[in-house]
Design a protein around this motif. Structure first.
Motif, PDB file in Angstrom:
ATOM      1  N   SER A 354       0.895  -1.143   0.020  1.00  0.00           N
ATOM      2  CA  SER A 354      -0.130   0.093  -0.031  1.00  0.00           C
ATOM      3  C   SER A 354       0.917   1.169  -0.016  1.00  0.00           C
ATOM      4  O   SER A 354       2.156   1.044  -0.051  1.00  0.00           O
ATOM      5  CB  SER A 354      -0.796  -0.011   1.058  1.00  0.00           C
ATOM      6  N   VAL A 368      -8.963   0.360   0.317  1.00  0.00           N
ATOM      7  CA  VAL A 368      -8.069  -0.643  -0.641  1.00  0.00           C
ATOM      8  C   VAL A 368      -6.895  -0.888   0.329  1.00  0.00           C
ATOM      9  O   VAL A 368      -6.502  -2.198   0.570  1.00  0.00           O
ATOM     10  CB  VAL A 368      -7.496  -0.125  -1.835  1.00  0.00           C
ATOM     11  N   ARG A 372      -6.043  -4.980   1.529  1.00  0.00           N
ATOM     12  CA  ARG A 372      -4.843  -5.730   1.586  1.00  0.00           C
ATOM     13  C   ARG A 372      -4.272  -6.193   3.043  1.00  0.00           C
ATOM     14  O   ARG A 372      -3.695  -7.337   2.783  1.00  0.00           O
ATOM     15  CB  ARG A 372      -3.555  -4.639   1.261  1.00  0.00           C
ATOM     16  N   ILE A 397      -8.300  -5.163  -4.978  1.00  0.00           N
ATOM     17  CA  ILE A 397      -6.994  -4.816  -4.886  1.00  0.00           C
ATOM     18  C   ILE A 397      -6.598  -4.585  -6.388  1.00  0.00           C
ATOM     19  O   ILE A 397      -5.424  -3.508  -6.634  1.00  0.00           O
ATOM     20  CB  ILE A 397      -6.157  -5.744  -4.003  1.00  0.00           C
ATOM     21  N   GLN A 401      -6.146  -0.379  -7.183  1.00  0.00           N
ATOM     22  CA  GLN A 401      -4.764  -0.136  -6.309  1.00  0.00           C
ATOM     23  C   GLN A 401      -4.617   1.293  -6.791  1.00  0.00           C
ATOM     24  O   GLN A 401      -4.898   2.021  -7.622  1.00  0.00           O
ATOM     25  CB  GLN A 401      -3.464  -1.142  -7.039  1.00  0.00           C
TER      26      GLN A 401
END
Length: 429
Positions: A354, A368, A372, A397, A401
């Motif tokens: 991330s 998101v 993760r 994801i 992203q």
């Protein structure tokens, strides 16, 4: 024949002079004048109350700002309704009502830093109880309140590192009841709409919304509370929070470019208090307090998964420049493991791919980021696999992203923007 007299009248025709009309006496005493003045003011005030108070009560009802019961009922029935009240930000009673209605198999508990786990990524009934605990004592009392209502099969516990220092909380074993909101029609609530109007947070049209409803300009259905009405900010049916206004660029983020959080780090204030002289790690009493909470859940047969909540890259870098001042952060994982508590350290977002583009602010990751984290937890603890929808998790994801929010038309049609101006690439849904 003359109809109007054109010559002056004679003496015998002139009317007798009349004395001037007497004017009302104006010799009221000062005391009597003041009594009359204040009686008039009182009458006007009473008239205002007769008109204003019922309207304000109606406004609060129609806006949904105190409509906890109606919001919970709609959400528990499966409606995508948002609860975002401006009246109170202490929402434990709302969360407990929702918990009683949903009775989830798995729940996430902690501060606002767990509020981005979504039910969409779970196979079994899930409820996000994030925001119910600001320290260890309240975490304990809130979990006790939850277990009196319903025992879930599994609990995800998100930890804030500042919980483990005396400067944040002096008595981690203290008996502290769960906090309680003030969603009622009391004086504080009734004055809110007018103070919002004076502060510019509410427009005259929004204040008149109950009157404009028949003309199609009233409050929206499925939105309870002025934040939900204005910007689609609020709690969804799964108890997770939507930061819609920030993410879509409808308002400037409070922590723009994480400046407020970085300022807290520089000055060592709020959540970023520095350790006292001689402190080499998390406080022993606080570690013991959390170990007691953890063991209590495990003893009741509840699967318990613990993680340390993440910080943004920029904020973590700033903390590492003064690492000696934050042993309660950098030594927390090892201290918990030493007490037999298996924990996933998610402090550094780079550890699970991330980054700042997926963060809401300096220490709140977005949807998101938490997708993760959930995948990393399921990889570490296979027992979570029976609860987690790995296919949907991986798709979110992969497709989103670099984003803080996975788009949902039920929430808003507005796309995510580069709201922090970090040069983040944001795709259109």
């Amino acid at each position: 024949m003359r109809l109007f007299r054109t010559s002056p009248a004679g003496p015998e025709e002139r009317p007798e002079p009349r004395p001037p009309m007497a004017l009302p006496a104006r010799n009221l005493s000062d005391a009597a004048y003041l009594r009359r003045y204040f009686k008039t003011l009182l009458a006007l005030a009473l008239l205002g109350l007769v008109l204003v108070l019922p309207y304000t009560w109606w406004w609060l009802y129609e806006s949904g700002d105190v409509a906890v019961e109606r919001a919970v009922e709609a959400q528990a029935e499966g409606e995508f309704a948002l609860f975002g009240s401006g009246v109170s930000q202490d929402f434990v009673d709302y969360k407990l009502r929702l918990y009683a209605a949903v009775r989830p198999d798995i729940t996430a508990v902690g501060s606002s830093r767990v509020m981005q786990f979504r039910a969409a990524y779970f196979r079994k009934p899930f409820l996000n109880m994030g925001g119910v605990a600001g320290n260890l004592a309240v975490l304990r009392s809130t979990l006790d309140a939850m277990l009196r209502i319903h025992k879930p099969q599994a609990v995800i516990l998100g930890l804030d590192f500042w919980w483990f220092m005396p400067q944040w909380e002096a008595r981690p074993f203290g008996e502290v009841p769960p906090t309680s909101g003030s969603y009622n029609y009391g004086f504080e609530s009734l004055k809110k709409p007018w103070s919002w109007l004076l502060d510019g947070k509410l427009s005259p049209a929004e204040l008149a919304a109950p009157l404009l409803g028949p003309f199609g300009h009233g409050f929206r259905a499925g939105r309870y509370g002025i934040m939900a009405q204005q910007t689609d900010d609020g709690f969804g049916p799964d108890g997770s929070w939507y930061y819609t206004a920030d993410i879509t660029g409808r308002k400037r983020p409070f922590d723009y470019q994480f400046n407020d959080t970085l300022s807290q780090v520089r000055h060592g204030i709020k959540a970023f208090y520095r350790a006292k002289a001689g402190q080499t790690g998390p406080a022993e009493e606080h570690l013991d307090a959390f170990a007691e909470i953890y063991c209590r859940l495990k003893a009741r047969g509840i699967q318990t998964f613990v993680f340390i909540a993440p910080l943004s890259e920029r904020v973590l870098t700033a903390l590492r420049e003064h690492e000696q001042d934050y042993p309660h952060l950098f030594a927390l994982r090892d201290a918990l493991l030493a007490r037999g508590i298996d924990v996933l350290d998610c402090t550094d977002p780079r550890a699970f791919a991330s980054g700042d583009c997926e963060f809401i602010d300096g220490f709140h990751g977005g949807e998101v980021t938490y997708a993760r984290i959930l995948r990393a937890m399921a990889d570490r603890w296979p027992a979570l696999l029976s609860y987690v929808n790995m296919e949907r998790l991986s798709a979110a994801i992969r497709d989103w992203q670099g984003h803080a929010l996975v788009p949902d038309e039920r929430l808003t049609s507005l796309p995510e923007t580069d709201f922090m101006r970090f040069g983040c690439s944001k795709r259109q849904p």
